[in-house]
Motif scaffolding. Structure first.
Motif, PDB file in Angstrom:
ATOM      1  N   PHE A   1       0.833  -1.213   0.000  1.00  0.00           N
ATOM      2  CA  PHE A   1       0.000   0.000   0.000  1.00  0.00           C
ATOM      3  C   PHE A   1       0.861   1.254   0.000  1.00  0.00           C
ATOM      4  CE2 PHE A   1      -1.959   3.476   2.294  1.00  0.00           C
ATOM      5  CZ  PHE A   1      -3.215   3.574   1.699  1.00  0.00           C
ATOM      6  N   LEU A   2       1.848   1.268   0.875  1.00  0.00           N
ATOM      7  CA  LEU A   2       2.699   2.454   0.984  1.00  0.00           C
ATOM      8  C   LEU A   2       3.463   2.695  -0.325  1.00  0.00           C
ATOM      9  CD1 LEU A   2       4.034   1.853   4.602  1.00  0.00           C
ATOM     10  CD2 LEU A   2       2.331   3.552   3.878  1.00  0.00           C
TER      11      LEU A   2
ATOM     12  N   ALA B   1       3.065   5.905  -2.752  1.00  0.00           N
ATOM     13  CA  ALA B   1       4.227   6.710  -3.144  1.00  0.00           C
ATOM     14  C   ALA B   1       4.326   6.800  -4.662  1.00  0.00           C
ATOM     15  CB  ALA B   1       5.494   6.088  -2.566  1.00  0.00           C
ATOM     16  N   THR B   2       4.095   5.668  -5.332  1.00  0.00           N
ATOM     17  CA  THR B   2       4.191   5.640  -6.781  1.00  0.00           C
ATOM     18  C   THR B   2       3.181   6.600  -7.408  1.00  0.00           C
ATOM     19  OG1 THR B   2       4.830   3.329  -6.643  1.00  0.00           O
ATOM     20  CG2 THR B   2       4.107   4.121  -8.792  1.00  0.00           C
ATOM     21  N   ALA B   3       1.925   6.497  -6.944  1.00  0.00           N
ATOM     22  CA  ALA B   3       0.871   7.331  -7.516  1.00  0.00           C
ATOM     23  C   ALA B   3       1.162   8.809  -7.287  1.00  0.00           C
ATOM     24  CB  ALA B   3      -0.476   6.952  -6.895  1.00  0.00           C
TER      25      ALA B   3
ATOM     26  N   LEU C   1      -5.418   3.439  -5.419  1.00  0.00           N
ATOM     27  CA  LEU C   1      -6.789   3.933  -5.283  1.00  0.00           C
ATOM     28  C   LEU C   1      -6.873   5.032  -4.220  1.00  0.00           C
ATOM     29  CD1 LEU C   1      -8.700   0.535  -5.467  1.00  0.00           C
ATOM     30  CD2 LEU C   1      -8.645   2.335  -7.203  1.00  0.00           C
ATOM     31  N   TYR C   2      -6.186   4.774  -3.108  1.00  0.00           N
ATOM     32  CA  TYR C   2      -6.190   5.735  -2.011  1.00  0.00           C
ATOM     33  C   TYR C   2      -5.664   7.084  -2.486  1.00  0.00           C
ATOM     34  CZ  TYR C   2      -5.267   7.660   2.644  1.00  0.00           C
ATOM     35  OH  TYR C   2      -5.242   8.461   3.766  1.00  0.00           O
ATOM     36  N   ALA C   3      -4.630   7.036  -3.312  1.00  0.00           N
ATOM     37  CA  ALA C   3      -4.032   8.276  -3.810  1.00  0.00           C
ATOM     38  C   ALA C   3      -5.010   9.021  -4.704  1.00  0.00           C
ATOM     39  CB  ALA C   3      -2.742   7.973  -4.562  1.00  0.00           C
TER      40      ALA C   3
ATOM     41  N   ASP D   1       7.604  16.028  -0.435  1.00  0.00           N
ATOM     42  CA  ASP D   1       6.158  16.095  -0.255  1.00  0.00           C
ATOM     43  C   ASP D   1       5.569  14.700  -0.239  1.00  0.00           C
ATOM     44  OD1 ASP D   1       3.539  17.241  -0.179  1.00  0.00           O
ATOM     45  OD2 ASP D   1       3.393  16.702  -2.326  1.00  0.00           O
ATOM     46  N   VAL D   2       6.004  13.902  -1.232  1.00  0.00           N
ATOM     47  CA  VAL D   2       5.508  12.529  -1.313  1.00  0.00           C
ATOM     48  C   VAL D   2       5.889  11.774  -0.054  1.00  0.00           C
ATOM     49  CG1 VAL D   2       5.751  10.332  -2.546  1.00  0.00           C
ATOM     50  CG2 VAL D   2       5.533  12.467  -3.831  1.00  0.00           C
ATOM     51  N   MET D   3       7.153  11.940   0.362  1.00  0.00           N
ATOM     52  CA  MET D   3       7.636  11.242   1.555  1.00  0.00           C
ATOM     53  C   MET D   3       6.780  11.599   2.770  1.00  0.00           C
ATOM     54  SD  MET D   3      10.097   9.191   0.957  1.00  0.00           S
ATOM     55  CE  MET D   3      11.003   8.937   2.486  1.00  0.00           C
TER      56      MET D   3
END
Lengths: 366, 507, 366
Positions: free
Chosen positions: A158-159, A163-165, A196-198, A338-340
């Protein structure tokens, strides 16, 4: 014709009996050593693949070595000739006979072997990662001298998916798995949930098509991994989550080749931080991030617990976000700050239970 | 006399055998010296010692008066000794030049200097009348030419002493004549020649002197010009030899084998045998005469069943066997002494014993219920061995490979005749054999006829055909040229027919 | 009767000479291999004495390990017999691996399908393996007889056809409840393992296969040396032209020889997949087929020689893990020893020449 064979046999038996003769006399010397806990010797049996597979075996071994150095223990790994239960238990037997009474085995394939070993060698302790002992019927029997360790791969996936998205913002991604077994499936499902979450929470448009979710069927077919990756990239996939051992190495190779030609392709690594594996030029790597399982930590923890006399024998342990057993690497040169930060936030939500990741397929692909 | 080579009191022992027992051979400069002896007499061992392949146990070797120790063939080469082997040692898909320079290539930089080698070969070829084309591939040239290449190989390496090992066994009569001419010109140019052979005719024709050995022992060295063929044969075999086999008149009866318009394709797909018709009756020997490659092998293979006949009929005792398996034809009374005994006659790695039951092993009493009966096989083998005088160093258990050529052939002849066949097909039955063995096998074949059996003899040696046959069928280009009574013909007439000239009516 | 006796003695002497030679050559190959291994151990800074001590002890130190040595040797005996049998008849069966796979597949299929009592089921399974392996090799035999397709090419191809056949068939029809890549576990009823035998050998992997192997060593020897069938097969192998001229059907014997060789390898598959192992894994071409070539070579292509060589190799295979556990000698050394032995067996002609020269210097043998 008959007789020359016979003679050879005779000669052989002679040599063999000499060897037996030698051994039986000195038998008590090397073997029956019920030495004190101080001289704990830690052994490991590798799964399919080599000790330096940059993945499962290596991760486990690093944990063992770290503990060995820290506590001054003798460590040794053995590589079985094949991947059958008989091969595994043979090597376990070799370690036990050689005085290694604490044995770490990475991989579900050890399940039935450990089931037999924990009974046959009651004075030895076993750590089984990614599986639990059973007789072949999948009814767990974890003896008092065995610990079984699982990871929440779905959380790790998930993580990585999140991060990818967040990093890509939009486009197609893919998934290449090794065998279609629960740990790999959970990586896949978690990854998709992350995407999906992203899109639901941050408005990204990163999607995965059913045709780009593939289980290759092995963990060692490097060529196939390369081919699958090439096909996906040709279809416009920007990043591939490769949870596939050696197959993933092939995918990484393909991505490196394309990145050198200037293509914008990525791989999401698995099990350990694979960033170094993906370096193709200077310090640039095609590893976007990695969905990690703290295998080395788990192995280390178990040895440490044994040293401290608190070996959790008979238990099935689960390493999750809650106990920092999974996650993405602390250093991610390819991810923005930001992503991190957003991933760290999600990690904490999982940790404190406000965000729950499903470990079953549900509506997800494969 | 001025000797270029002297082998004095050479002795060589192998376990259980004295291969050479104090043999002395002296080769004068510019002579052709024949070394005569039966197979296994020790000729090869003696020459192997001279060529450095074996070390003598005692005795001395002198080359041009100096004592030498020849411990390997390279030293022999350096001493100017060259050997033309019976079985050529050539690379088929190399050219003549490449074969000749193989092992002593002169180079220009990193490249082999083929051009100048070819020039040298051309010069040598012209000088000795060898007529060899340096650019042709070995695979494309005749056997006689291959032999000349072997000779050139020696000359190219400046050999002064040439050893010829049974050089004529593979040649046609014309090629033999050619070879004699070459040998004479070699001697004229100052070379010296040792000629290993068991063919008396050739010795008489070309050799100056002749050293005879028998069973490893020296018999003597004689002047060829003053010694008769009969005397030479007696020295070689150790008893008086009948140069011609005694043969009573034939007594033919019913037809055993009838070939009716038989056509057979050759390996290349064309008809190798065309509309061939021939009868062989019991109590007679029919010889098939012809130059090699004119359909003899197709004829034989079709008769025994190794090749399918395209058209026509093959009747054995009135029964059409054209579509029968080899085995069934054997059961119907056919036996074969094949032309190539190593390829078709024997399983060289099997024991002599196993070879002697090669055609009957599956029947009682040699086997029962699929299990071999060793005792019965052994007895049968011993019977054939003693009846046909097969000599094997290790008895019936010895490998067929270890037997001499003559004894191998005797074993085959014994095995086939012991089948008591109605029809015996004998192809080149005495090829490469010495006088003693030839006489023996000829006698056996005639005996077979006299017992009222039919014999079909296929041979390239006209002498043999004329000696043994009652009737002679001449074959040319796959067709029957004609059939003549042996008693009413001669070498000339058959020779002409072999060349395809039709027999004049009435002869 | 005197000449007869003399002849008999002569024969005996002839036989004795051949025994000595073959026996010496195999023995010399083994010794040279061990010496080369010792040199390697020295080079890598290890003590070869303790290395070999633990290597042999690892294969022989107790009944369990003796049992494992025999169990490891069992499939090798079969593939070795298979290669040797074909070789004696002039054919090179390089497809023992594939034949073994198919034999194993047939046995597994029967074992997983029929629910019969053990004494009834096992013979049927073993027979199925024999038929499967036999048919698998009959095809290359037929291709050779009919179209003169070289058996080396055809059997290599058949190896891969077998590989992919198993790859497809096992997951499709015999999949376990959990794993894609393995068949269901073979129930005890259908396993060549026997509880009494297992406990007699202290929990070893030894199974009924070793007895079947011994039986077939005998059968192969009898066929080759005592029957008209063996006579024909060898005749075709030594000289097909002469055999044909004698009325022996060359084509029939080529097919028959391949079929028997395949049947032997197929039986090896049964002993491996339903004896040594407990299920079939996909994506693995067993190495036994190739080891069988080595075993046949070392065993001078005689059934009894194959038996001796197989047990010796089984010993090295079983012992090397223990050597690895007890010393710092890498397990590859044991593999090197085996490879070197094979090398020296293969170049036995060279060894023979040296031997002959040595004898010639001393006594003079032609």
């Amino acid at each position: 014709m008959f007789k020359k064979g016979l003679l050879f046999m005779l000669a052989f038996v002679l040599v063999a009996s000499m060897a037996v003769g030698c051994t039986s006399r000195t038998n008590t010397g090397g073997n029956g050593d019920g030495k004190s806990e101080d001289s704990l010797k830690v052994g490991m049996v590798t799964d399919a693949g080599t000790i330096d597979d940059k993945s499962f075996n290596q991760g486990t071994w690093e944990g063992v070595v770290k503990a060995g150095n820290e506590f001054g223990l003798e460590t040794r790994y053995l590589k079985p000739v094949g991947t059958t239960e008989a091969h595994y238990i043979t090597e376990i037997g070799n370690l036990v006979d050689a005085g290694y009474k604490f044995i770490v085995c990475p991989g579900f394939k050890f399940e039935t072997a450990i089931f037999q070993a924990q009974e046959r060698y009651p004075d030895a302790k076993f750590v089984l990662i990614d599986g639990y002992p059973h007789a072949g019927d999948w009814a767990p029997v974890v003896a008092a001298n065995t610990v079984s360790i699982f990871f929440a791969e779905h959380e790790s996936g998930f993580l990585a998916g999140l991060a990818t998205a967040l990093e890509l913002q939009e486009g197609e991604v893919g998934f290449i798995g090794g065998m279609e077994i629960p740990p790999v499936q959970k990586f896949n499902w978690g990854f998709q949930q992350g995407l999906l979450y992203a899109s639901e929470n941050f408005g990204t448009n990163v999607t995965v098509k059913a045709e780009n979710v593939i289980y290759q069927g092995t963990f060692d077919n490097v060529a196939a991994g390369q081919q699958l990756a090439a096909q996906m990239y040709d279809k416009g996939v920007k990043a591939i989550f490769a949870a596939a051992g050696g197959v993933g190495v092939g995918s990484i190779n393909e991505a490196k080749a394309r990145a050198k030609d200037g293509d914008d392709v990525w791989i999401v690594g698995v099990d350990v931080d694979q960033y170094a594996e993906g370096i193709y030029e200077g310090n640039k790597s095609i590893i976007l991030t990695s969905a990690m399982k703290q295998i080395d930590q788990a192995a280390y923890d178990m040895i440490k617990a044994e040293k401290e006399g608190v070996f959790p024998g008979g238990e099935i342990l689960l390493f999750t976000a809650a106990n920092d057993g999974i996650g993405i690497p602390k250093e991610n040169p390819n991810l923005s700050a930001d992503v991190m930060a957003k991933v760290a936030e999600a990690f904490n939500m999982i940790k404190n239970g406000t965000l729950v990741i499903s470990d079953v397929q549900g509506d997800l692909i494969k | 006399m001025d000797y270029v080579i002297e082998m004095l009191k050479i002795r060589k022992e192998f376990p259980g055998v004295v291969a050479c027992d104090d043999i002395t051979l002296q080769l004068a400069k510019g002579e052709i010296h024949a070394l005569l002896g039966e197979n296994g007499a020790g000729k090869s061992t003696l020459m192997s010692i001279l060529f450095g392949l074996y070390q003598p146990d005692s005795g001395t070797i002198r080359v041009r008066g100096n004592d030498v120790r020849i411990s390997n063939p390279n030293i022999a080469n350096d001493l100017g000794i060259g050997m033309v082997h019976q079985h050529f040692k050539l690379v088929e898909n190399f050219t003549v030049t490449e074969n000749i320079i193989l092992g002593s290539e002169s180079t220009r930089g990193l490249l082999v200097d083929v051009r100048s080698a070819a020039d040298k070969i051309r010069v040598l070829s012209r000088r000795y009348g060898l007529n060899v084309e340096p650019e042709s591939k070995i695979a494309d040239v005749s056997v006689g030419m291959q032999q000349r290449v072997e000779i050139l190989k020696m000359l190219y390496r400046d050999a002064e002493i040439l050893i010829f090992d049974e050089p004529t066994s593979v040649l046609t009569p014309q090629e033999v004549r050619e070879l004699m001419k070459i040998m004479r010109s070699l001697v004229n140019e100052g070379k010296s020649i040792i000629l290993i052979t068991h063919k008396l005719k050739e010795i008489k024709e070309i050799a100056n002197r002749c050293t005879v050995i028998r069973r490893g022992k020296p018999v003597g060295t004689v002047d060829v010009a003053t010694t008769s063929q009969e005397k030479l044969a007696e020295m070689m075999v150790g008893r008086k030899v009948l140069m011609k086999v005694e043969k009573g008149p034939e007594n033919p009866g019913e037809t055993i084998l009838r070939l009716d318009n038989l056509s057979v394709r050759s390996g290349r797909g064309v008809l190798g045998l065309k509309n061939f018709s021939l009868d062989v009756r019991c109590g007679e020997i029919v010889g098939v005469a012809g130059v090699d490659g004119n359909g003899q092998s197709e004829l034989v293979e079709a008769i025994v069943g190794l090749k399918k006949a395209e058209e026509g009929r093959i009747l054995l005792n009135g029964k059409d066997v054209k579509n029968m398996s080899v085995r069934n034809r054997i059961r119907e009374g056919m036996a074969l002494i094949p032309g190539d005994r190593h390829k078709y006659g024997l399983i060289l790695d099997y024991s002599l014993e196993d070879n002697l039951v090669l055609k009957v092993y599956d029947s009682q009493p040699y086997s029962r219920n699929g299990f071999l009966k060793r005792e019965a096989i052994h007895q049968q083998a011993e019977k054939v061995i003693s009846e046909f005088d097969v000599r094997s160093g290790q008895g019936s258990a010895g490998a067929a490979r270890s037997l001499s050529g003559g004894n191998q052939q005797k074993a085959i002849v014994g095995r086939e005749i012991d089948l008591n066949p109605d029809l015996l097909v004998a192809v080149q039955p005495t090829r490469g054999l010495d006088v003693g063995a030839i006489e023996y096998i000829h006698r056996r074949i005639i005996e077979q006829r006299d017992r009222g059996k039919a014999v079909l003899l296929v041979s390239l040696e006209l002498d043999e055909i004329l000696t043994l046959s009652d009737r002679i069928a001449v074959i040319n280009n796959g067709e029957l040229v004609g059939i003549v009574q042996a008693s009413e013909t001669n070498e000339n007439q058959v020779g002409l027919m072999m060349a395809g000239v039709q027999r004049e009516a009435g002869v | 009767m005197k000449p007869n006796t003399g002849k008999y003695v002569q024969q005996l002497r002839a036989i004795k000479v051949t025994i000595n030679k073959e026996y010496v050559l195999a023995f010399v190959a083994v010794i040279l291999g061990l010496l080369a291994g010792a040199a390697l151990m020295l080079l890598t800074g290890n003590n070869p004495v303790s290395g070999y001590y633990y290597l042999f002890r690892g294969g022989l130190m107790n009944v369990e390990r003796v049992g494992n040595t025999l169990a490891t040797a069992t499939p090798l005996i079969f593939t070795g017999l298979s290669v040797a049998f074909a070789f004696r008849t002039g054919l090179f069966n390089i497809g023992a691996s594939g034949q073994m796979l198919i034999g194993g597949l047939f046995a597994t299929a029967v074992g997983l399908t029929l629910d019969w009592p053990k004494p009834l089921l096992l013979p049927v399974m073993v027979f199925a393996a024999l038929v499967g392996g036999g048919l698998w090799a009959a095809l290359p035999g037929w291709l050779k007889a009919r179209f003169n397709v070289h058996e080396v090419v055809a059997t290599i191809m058949m190896n891969w056809i077998a590989y992919w056949t198993v790859f497809y068939t096992v997951p499709r029809y015999f999949k376990g409840p959990f794993l894609e890549t393995e068949s269901q576990r073979i129930p005890y009823n259908a396993s060549l393992k026997l509880n009494s035998l297992t406990s007699l050998f202290g929990g070893s992997y030894i199974n009924l296969g070793i007895f079947i192997a011994l039986l077939f060593v005998l059968i192969a020897a009898v066929i080759l040396e005592r029957t008209t069938l063996g006579y024909e097969l060898k005749a075709v192998g030594f000289n097909r032209h002469a055999a044909e001229s004698a009325g022996i059907s060359v084509n029939k014997n080529i097919i028959l020889s391949m079929t028997i060789a395949g049947a032997l390898a197929g039986l090896g598959g049964a002993t491996f997949y339903v004896g040594y192992a407990s299920n079939m894994q996909i994506g693995v071409l067993p190495s036994h087929g190739f080891d069988g070539i080595a075993v046949a070579l070392l065993g001078a292509n005689t059934p009894l020689g194959v038996l001796g060589a197989s047990v010796f190799f089984g010993l090295l295979h079983t012992g090397k893990g223990f050597m690895n556990a007890m010393t710092r000698i890498p397990p590859e050394i044991a593999d090197t020893v085996m490879a070197t032995i094979i090398y020296f067996a293969a170049t036995s002609i060279m060894v023979e020449r040296v031997w002959t020269r040595w004898r010639a210097k001393r006594g003079g043998v032609r």
